[in-house]
Design an enzyme around this catalytic site. Structure first.
Site, PDB file in Angstrom:
ATOM      1  CG  LEU A   1      -1.840  -1.219   1.328  1.00 24.92           C
ATOM      2  CD1 LEU A   1      -2.728  -1.120   2.565  1.00 24.92           C
ATOM      3  CD2 LEU A   1      -2.690  -1.384   0.076  1.00 24.92           C
TER       4      LEU A   1
ATOM      5  N   GLY B   1      -1.614   6.432  -2.552  1.00 27.04           N
ATOM      6  CA  GLY B   1      -2.793   6.316  -3.427  1.00 27.04           C
ATOM      7  C   GLY B   1      -3.869   5.469  -2.763  1.00 27.04           C
ATOM      8  CG  HIS B   2      -3.238   1.295  -2.107  1.00 29.61           C
ATOM      9  ND1 HIS B   2      -1.896   1.135  -2.361  1.00 29.61           N
ATOM     10  CD2 HIS B   2      -3.889   0.526  -3.011  1.00 29.61           C
ATOM     11  CE1 HIS B   2      -1.739   0.302  -3.369  1.00 29.61           C
ATOM     12  NE2 HIS B   2      -2.922  -0.079  -3.789  1.00 29.61           N
TER      13      HIS B   2
ATOM     14  N   GLY C   1      -9.048   3.363  -7.750  1.00 31.61           N
ATOM     15  CA  GLY C   1      -8.274   4.499  -8.235  1.00 31.61           C
ATOM     16  C   GLY C   1      -8.430   4.682  -9.742  1.00 31.61           C
ATOM     17  CD  GLU C   2     -10.782   9.381 -11.663  1.00 30.52           C
ATOM     18  OE1 GLU C   2      -9.912  10.251 -11.868  1.00 30.52           O
ATOM     19  OE2 GLU C   2     -12.001   9.629 -11.601  1.00 30.52           O
TER      20      GLU C   2
ATOM     21  CG  ASP D   1      -5.193   0.237 -12.049  1.00 30.26           C
ATOM     22  OD1 ASP D   1      -4.386  -0.269 -12.838  1.00 30.26           O
ATOM     23  OD2 ASP D   1      -4.936   0.426 -10.852  1.00 30.26           O
TER      24      ASP D   1
HETATM   25  O1  PAF Z   1      -6.320  -2.606  -8.704  1.00 33.16           O
HETATM   26  C1  PAF Z   1      -5.952  -3.587  -8.038  1.00 33.16           C
HETATM   27  O2  PAF Z   1      -5.116  -3.486  -7.139  1.00 33.16           O
HETATM   28  C2  PAF Z   1      -6.531  -4.956  -8.365  1.00 33.16           C
HETATM   29  O3  PAF Z   1      -6.729  -5.117  -9.722  1.00 33.16           O
HETATM   30  C3  PAF Z   1      -7.812  -5.268  -7.572  1.00 33.16           C
HETATM   31  C4  PAF Z   1      -8.945  -4.333  -7.963  1.00 33.16           C
HETATM   32  C5  PAF Z   1      -7.549  -5.164  -6.087  1.00 33.16           C
HETATM   33  C6  PAF Z   1      -8.281  -6.708  -7.878  1.00 33.16           C
HETATM   34  O4  PAF Z   1      -7.304  -7.637  -7.514  1.00 33.16           O
END
Ligand code: PAF
Length: 279
Positions: A33, A36-37, A147-148, A150
């Site tokens: 983490l 961002g998380h 998050g944006e 991804d």
């Molecule tokens: O974005 C991520 O970290 C992963 O793709 C997720 C959404 C936790 C699924 O494993």
């Protein structure tokens, strides 16, 4: 904060919360983490009574065995961060717990999943849909936070909950960047100091292209970013596409969309990085 490793125990705890009428927010993560998380967790803590953060490196979404093997795993540090940010539960199951038997479900989110990451990483979004749907069934959250960075994943998860009729509100949260512009990613820890310096070119190219875009055509703007990356030794561009932010399909002219997003994927040494920018 409590660390939980089984779906059974998680359900017991969350049922007790639901009985009290508490709202539940879910932040799905693969651990390692970073800030961002943390921003997703803070948002969930602010908007819900209870926040569950899942920490699970999902094998079914890795199309590259080495990437799965090298993915950073830092549960102890993750728990310390989550405690600080006010999470209620950390759900860190084993692979056997989440996949007691092979998940043979096949999803289709065409045309959202046939481009960009979907084209470059076969099976990736099917694995994401498998695990995220399992997490939604296990947690039954009111809201879930993604998050944006991804960008495509977020669009696909929105489509998945529509397809499956899951009653969760999907909340997209802005990209968090280092002070110098690099988008935060768990994979950044895998960069050597030299690669870390080169990776800075990505956000520079995107930010400068936003200025360039005023007064230049879409194809010239795309070429601007492509050349920027190609002229940096040590970076290998996989794609740079300017797409409509809703359909994720490539657009040819600025006038084709009111919501143009530039999405990039590249290798910096052996580390694959993605980023995006809204024009
Ligand atoms: O974005 C991520 O970290 C992963 O793709 C997720 C959404 C936790 C699924 O494993």
């Amino acid at each position: 904060m409590e660390l939980i490793c089984t779906k059974k125990e998680l359900k017991e705890k969350l049922d007790a919360c639901r009985e009290k009428g508490l709202t539940i927010g879910l932040v799905p993560t693969m651990g390692a983490l970073h800030e961002g998380h943390a921003s997703l967790v803070r948002r969930s803590v602010a908007e819900n009574d209870v926040t569950v953060v899942s920490v699970f490196v999902n094998p079914t979404q890795f199309n590259d065995k080495n990437d799965l093997k090298n993915y950073p795993r830092t549960l102890e540090a993750d728990c310390a961060l989550l405690e600080r940010e006010g999470a209620s539960f950390v759900f860190a199951p084993s692979v056997e717990e989440m996949y007691p038997e092979e998940d043979t479900r096949v999803f289709s989110f065409a045309p959202l999943d046939t481009v960009m990451e979907g084209a470059c990483r076969p099976g990736h979004f099917n694995g994401v849909a498998q695990i995220v749907s399992k997490l939604f069934y296990a947690v039954e959250p009111h809201k879930a936070y993604f998050g944006e960075k991804d960008f495509q994943q977020l669009a696909i998860i929105r489509r998945m909950v529509q397809q499956l009729g899951i009653g969760v509100e999907i909340v997209g949260c802005p990209i968090v960047r280092e002070a110098d512009g690099l988008a935060l990613s768990s994979r950044n820890t895998l960069l050597s100091p030299e690669e870390r310096m080169r990776a800075l070119t990505i956000s520079r190219a995107l930010f400068e292209s936003k200025e360039f875009a005023c007064g230049n055509s879409l194809s010239a703007t795309r070429a601007f970013v492509e050349n920027y990356i190609k002229n940096t030794p040590g970076l290998e561009l996989e794609y740079y596409l300017i797409v409509d932010g809703d359909t994720l399909q490539e657009v040819q002219e600025w006038s084709d969309t009111g919501y143009a997003v530039g999405c990039i994927a590249l290798f910096c040494g052996n580390v694959r990085l993605i980023d995006n920018i809204k024009y």
